[in-house]
Design an enzyme around this catalytic site. Structure first.
Site, PDB file in Angstrom:
ATOM      1  N   ASN A  11       0.869  -1.182   0.000  1.00 44.49           N
ATOM      2  CA  ASN A  11       0.000   0.000   0.000  1.00 44.49           C
ATOM      3  C   ASN A  11       0.904   1.230   0.000  1.00 44.49           C
ATOM      4  O   ASN A  11       1.542   1.527   1.006  1.00 44.49           O
ATOM      5  CB  ASN A  11      -0.885  -0.048   1.257  1.00 44.49           C
ATOM      6  N   LYS A  13       0.056   4.235  -0.099  1.00 40.09           N
ATOM      7  CA  LYS A  13      -0.581   5.403   0.529  1.00 40.09           C
ATOM      8  C   LYS A  13      -0.394   6.616  -0.387  1.00 40.09           C
ATOM      9  O   LYS A  13      -0.365   6.453  -1.604  1.00 40.09           O
ATOM     10  CB  LYS A  13      -0.032   5.607   1.945  1.00 40.09           C
ATOM     11  N   HIS A  98      -9.304   1.065   5.187  1.00 35.06           N
ATOM     12  CA  HIS A  98      -8.022   1.242   5.876  1.00 35.06           C
ATOM     13  C   HIS A  98      -8.232   2.144   7.090  1.00 35.06           C
ATOM     14  O   HIS A  98      -9.058   3.059   7.059  1.00 35.06           O
ATOM     15  CB  HIS A  98      -6.994   1.856   4.915  1.00 35.06           C
ATOM     16  N   GLU A 100      -6.631   4.543   8.162  1.00 41.32           N
ATOM     17  CA  GLU A 100      -6.468   5.982   7.890  1.00 41.32           C
ATOM     18  C   GLU A 100      -7.741   6.562   7.296  1.00 41.32           C
ATOM     19  O   GLU A 100      -8.075   7.730   7.546  1.00 41.32           O
ATOM     20  CB  GLU A 100      -5.251   6.194   6.970  1.00 41.32           C
ATOM     21  N   GLU A 164      -4.891  -5.089  10.627  1.00 42.12           N
ATOM     22  CA  GLU A 164      -3.906  -4.030  10.822  1.00 42.12           C
ATOM     23  C   GLU A 164      -4.193  -3.303  12.136  1.00 42.12           C
ATOM     24  O   GLU A 164      -5.021  -2.379  12.168  1.00 42.12           O
ATOM     25  CB  GLU A 164      -3.966  -3.016   9.668  1.00 42.12           C
ATOM     26  N   GLY A 170       2.867   2.377  10.819  1.00 42.10           N
ATOM     27  CA  GLY A 170       3.681   3.581  10.661  1.00 42.10           C
ATOM     28  C   GLY A 170       4.730   3.794  11.732  1.00 42.10           C
ATOM     29  O   GLY A 170       5.354   4.860  11.779  1.00 42.10           O
ATOM     30  N   SER A 209       3.809  -2.169  10.140  1.00 46.05           N
ATOM     31  CA  SER A 209       5.266  -2.207  10.369  1.00 46.05           C
ATOM     32  C   SER A 209       5.912  -3.527   9.930  1.00 46.05           C
ATOM     33  O   SER A 209       6.845  -3.993  10.566  1.00 46.05           O
ATOM     34  CB  SER A 209       5.601  -1.909  11.836  1.00 46.05           C
TER      35      SER A 209
HETATM   36  P1  13P Z   1       3.434   0.444   7.529  1.00 44.86           P
HETATM   37  O1  13P Z   1       3.888  -0.860   6.919  1.00 44.86           O
HETATM   38  O2  13P Z   1       4.152   1.629   6.967  1.00 44.86           O
HETATM   39  O3  13P Z   1       3.410   0.386   9.022  1.00 44.86           O
HETATM   40  O4  13P Z   1       1.906   0.645   7.052  1.00 44.86           O
HETATM   41  C1  13P Z   1       1.033  -0.411   7.222  1.00 44.86           C
HETATM   42  C2  13P Z   1      -0.233  -0.104   6.513  1.00 44.86           C
HETATM   43  O5  13P Z   1      -1.006   0.720   6.933  1.00 44.86           O
HETATM   44  C3  13P Z   1      -0.504  -0.838   5.258  1.00 44.86           C
HETATM   45  O6  13P Z   1      -1.805  -0.635   4.823  1.00 44.86           O
END
Ligand code: 13P
Length: 250
Positions: A11, A13, A98, A100, A164, A170, A209
């Site tokens: 992803n 983002k 997600h 976010e 997740e 993050g 992560s």
């Molecule tokens: P990270 O791997 O950067 O922690 O992000 C995970 C994520 O939100 C994937 O959708």
């Protein structure tokens, strides 16, 4: 029981540029040996889905999107992108719900479910994200929160679920292998309660992560069918290292 084919998904983002799609050729060079054993998917920003699909031609790399409209009909909805449009430009998957989007855009389970339905109607496989916050984990509410998200966000079988934990995204913290396995078992049981054997057969990914250093350990967790990778999916070398750490490849 048919073995579930692993899926390693990236992803991006709101990162990346057109020039960065050169990473796809580099990624395929590093991972082509894995193509027989597992699925590899990259989800760039919507603006780049078409170019990414073109760049991935001739490889086994799959391309997906990070969100879609809950509305399927072509209609007056400025700024929205339908699942059918994403399929039209070469997406095979779409991430929905997600954390976010749930937290920054106020997306509810009901909306996420509609988006997943729209994705399925367009022939896309939705990757439906669930996961608890740190406060919810500390209050001992992981099972209650995650099971409710699965029950309310997942409309049908034939989907992928990504576990997740919000607090693991993050940063540099992940749950233990045992905690990951427990959450995956809970999600699988919840899917089975809703959709029977077809629900139990769904692929469930861990996200939060995941990187080249911890991927091999995470893949040992029972019931983990792959990963949803954020930061470490942006560089071909990092993403390839995660793919090659999967036991199906090694
Ligand atoms: P990270 O791997 O950067 O922690 O992000 C995970 C994520 O939100 C994937 O959708």
């Amino acid at each position: 029981m048919v073995a579930r084919r692993p899926l390693i998904a990236g992803n991006w983002k709101m990162f990346g540029r057109l020039a960065g799609l050169g990473e796809l050729a580099a990624l395929w060079d590093l991972t082509r040996q894995a193509g027989a054993a597992l699925d590899m998917l990259l989800c760039p920003p919507a603006a780049y889905v078409n170019a990414a699909a073109v760049a991935a031609r001739g490889t086994q790399l799959l391309i997906g999107a990070q969100d879609c409209s809950a509305v399927s009909e072509d209609s007056a909805r400025t700024g929205e992108i339908s699942a059918a449009m994403l399929a039209d430009v070469g997406a095979a998957y779409v991430i929905v719900g997600h954390s976010e989007r749930r937290s920054l855009h106020g997306e509810s389970d009901a909306l996420v479910r509609k988006k997943a339905e729209a994705a399925l109607a367009a022939g896309l496989t939705p990757i439906i994200c669930v996961g608890e916050t740190l406060t919810q984990r500390q209050a001992g509410r992981v099972e209650e929160v995650v099971a409710a998200q699965v029950r309310e966000s997942v409309p049908a079988a034939g989907i992928v679920v990504a576990y997740e934990p919000v607090w693991a995204i993050g940063g540099d913290r992940t749950p233990s292998v045992e905690e990951i396995a427990a959450a995956h078992a809970l999600i699988r049981d919840t899917l089975a309660a809703s959709f029977g054997e077809a629900g139990r057969a769904a692929r469930i990914l861990y996200g939060g992560s995941v990187g080249p250093k911890n991927a091999a350990e995470i893949f040992t967790a029972a019931g983990v069918d792959g990963a949803l990778v954020g930061r470490a999916s942006l560089k071909a070398a990092d993403f390839a290292a995660i793919v090659l750490a999967h036991p199906a490849v090694r």
